[in-house]
Write an enzyme that holds these catalytic residues in place. Structure first.
Site, PDB file in Angstrom:
ATOM      1  N   GLN A 198      -7.694  68.990 -41.436  1.00  0.00           N
ATOM      2  CA  GLN A 198      -7.119  67.843 -42.131  1.00  0.00           C
ATOM      3  C   GLN A 198      -7.114  66.621 -41.209  1.00  0.00           C
ATOM      4  O   GLN A 198      -6.690  65.546 -41.615  1.00  0.00           O
ATOM      5  CB  GLN A 198      -5.679  68.173 -42.553  1.00  0.00           C
ATOM      6  CG  GLN A 198      -5.586  69.328 -43.528  1.00  0.00           C
ATOM      7  CD  GLN A 198      -4.154  69.818 -43.705  1.00  0.00           C
ATOM      8  OE1 GLN A 198      -3.631  70.611 -42.940  1.00  0.00           O
ATOM      9  NE2 GLN A 198      -3.499  69.313 -44.737  1.00  0.00           N
ATOM     10  N   HIS A 222     -10.262  65.503 -44.903  1.00  0.00           N
ATOM     11  CA  HIS A 222      -9.718  64.150 -45.042  1.00  0.00           C
ATOM     12  C   HIS A 222     -10.624  63.097 -44.406  1.00  0.00           C
ATOM     13  O   HIS A 222     -10.207  61.964 -44.191  1.00  0.00           O
ATOM     14  CB  HIS A 222      -8.296  64.086 -44.452  1.00  0.00           C
ATOM     15  CG  HIS A 222      -7.300  64.879 -45.258  1.00  0.00           C
ATOM     16  ND1 HIS A 222      -6.083  65.277 -44.788  1.00  0.00           N
ATOM     17  CD2 HIS A 222      -7.371  65.357 -46.526  1.00  0.00           C
ATOM     18  CE1 HIS A 222      -5.438  65.971 -45.720  1.00  0.00           C
ATOM     19  NE2 HIS A 222      -6.194  66.038 -46.779  1.00  0.00           N
TER      20      HIS A 222
END
Ligand SMILES: [Zn+2]
Length: 264
Positions: A105, A125
């Site tokens: 992430q 992300h």
């Protein structure tokens, strides 16, 4: 003495052929990258940075973009951060031939800088080290765009379609790349161990990979400073410093003396 859970986790990794890993901000804080929402977080201390991270504001506010590009061009953002022992521990896991996929992430590329194979890393992300056009998807290295800013362009646009450029991260208001999500879910279902490191597992939908792994029969290991909502379904849980726990769990270090036993 290592905690029971640390020993269990290490045994699970030893016995596994394919480990799917999910990392979050906690693995990068030892490299000096702050989290975003904690008391010392980037957004807590700088509300303008949070607005810049919301796609709706970013798209419609050229002044916000100018401030954002100027700040990046000054090199204030992570100019000289380096991978830490947590990142290197996951490289060790890969060299043992046990890494299926490394889902992260984080947007700092520290896994790749540590030596993780980029083909095994899924950046759900995105990354701040690249820039992308919000209209046509054109991408380039961030430093190329920052050179344009330093040369005088306050709000550099896309050379292909004149659209708005932004760091190639998934901002609030943007969806995850469907292919990244598909790869992550597939990796979760294919590993025999799912190892979550430095993530509160609070962000949907990527946190669902834990449940997908569990339902596919994987053993679950969680290493995070704070409790997570998935601790109850994990086979081993360590609320420890990642730099202490992770090298032991992946077999890079036999020194478990620093890992306490308050977690079982
Ligand atoms: Zn474009």
């Amino acid at each position: 003495m290592p905690s029971n859970h640390a020993r269990i986790a290490r045994d699970l990794v030893d016995a596994a052929d394919e480990v799917t890993v999910l990392t979050g901000a906690g693995i990068s804080t030892d490299s000096g990258i702050p989290d975003f929402r904690g008391p010392e977080g980037v957004w807590t201390k700088d509300p303008a940075a949070e607005r810049a991270s919301d796609i709706r504001y970013y798209k419609r506010d050229p002044e916000l973009r100018r401030i954002n590009w100027a700040r990046r061009a000054e090199g204030a953002l992570w100019a000289d951060v380096e991978p830490n022992v947590g990142h290197r521990a996951l490289v060790h896991l890969e060299r043992r031939g046990k890494l299926h996929t490394l889902i992260t992430q984080n947007v700092d590329e520290l896994h790749q800088m540590a030596g993780s194979d980029p083909a095994k890393v899924v950046e759900v992300h995105g990354t701040t080290r690249k820039a992308a056009c919000l209209s046509c998807g054109w991408r380039t290295e961030m430093h190329i765009v920052l050179d344009r800013v330093r040369a005088g362009e306050e709000d550099p646009d896309c050379p292909r379609c004149s659209g708005v450029l932004k760091s190639a991260t998934v901002s609030f208001g943007q969806s995850l790349d469907p292919e990244d999500l598909r790869r992550s879910e597939q990796a979760a279902s294919e590993g025999d161990v799912f190892l979550a490191v430095g993530t509160s597992l609070a962000v949907y939908p990527i946190n669902e990979t834990v449940r997908i792994a569990k339902e596919a029969g994987a053993r679950i290991i969680i290493i995070n400073a704070q409790p997570t909502v998935f601790d109850d379904i994990a086979d081993a849980v360590m609320h420890e410093q990642i730099s202490d726990a992770l090298p032991y769990v992946v077999g890079m270090s036999d020194d478990a003396g620093v890992i306490g036993d308050g977690n079982s």
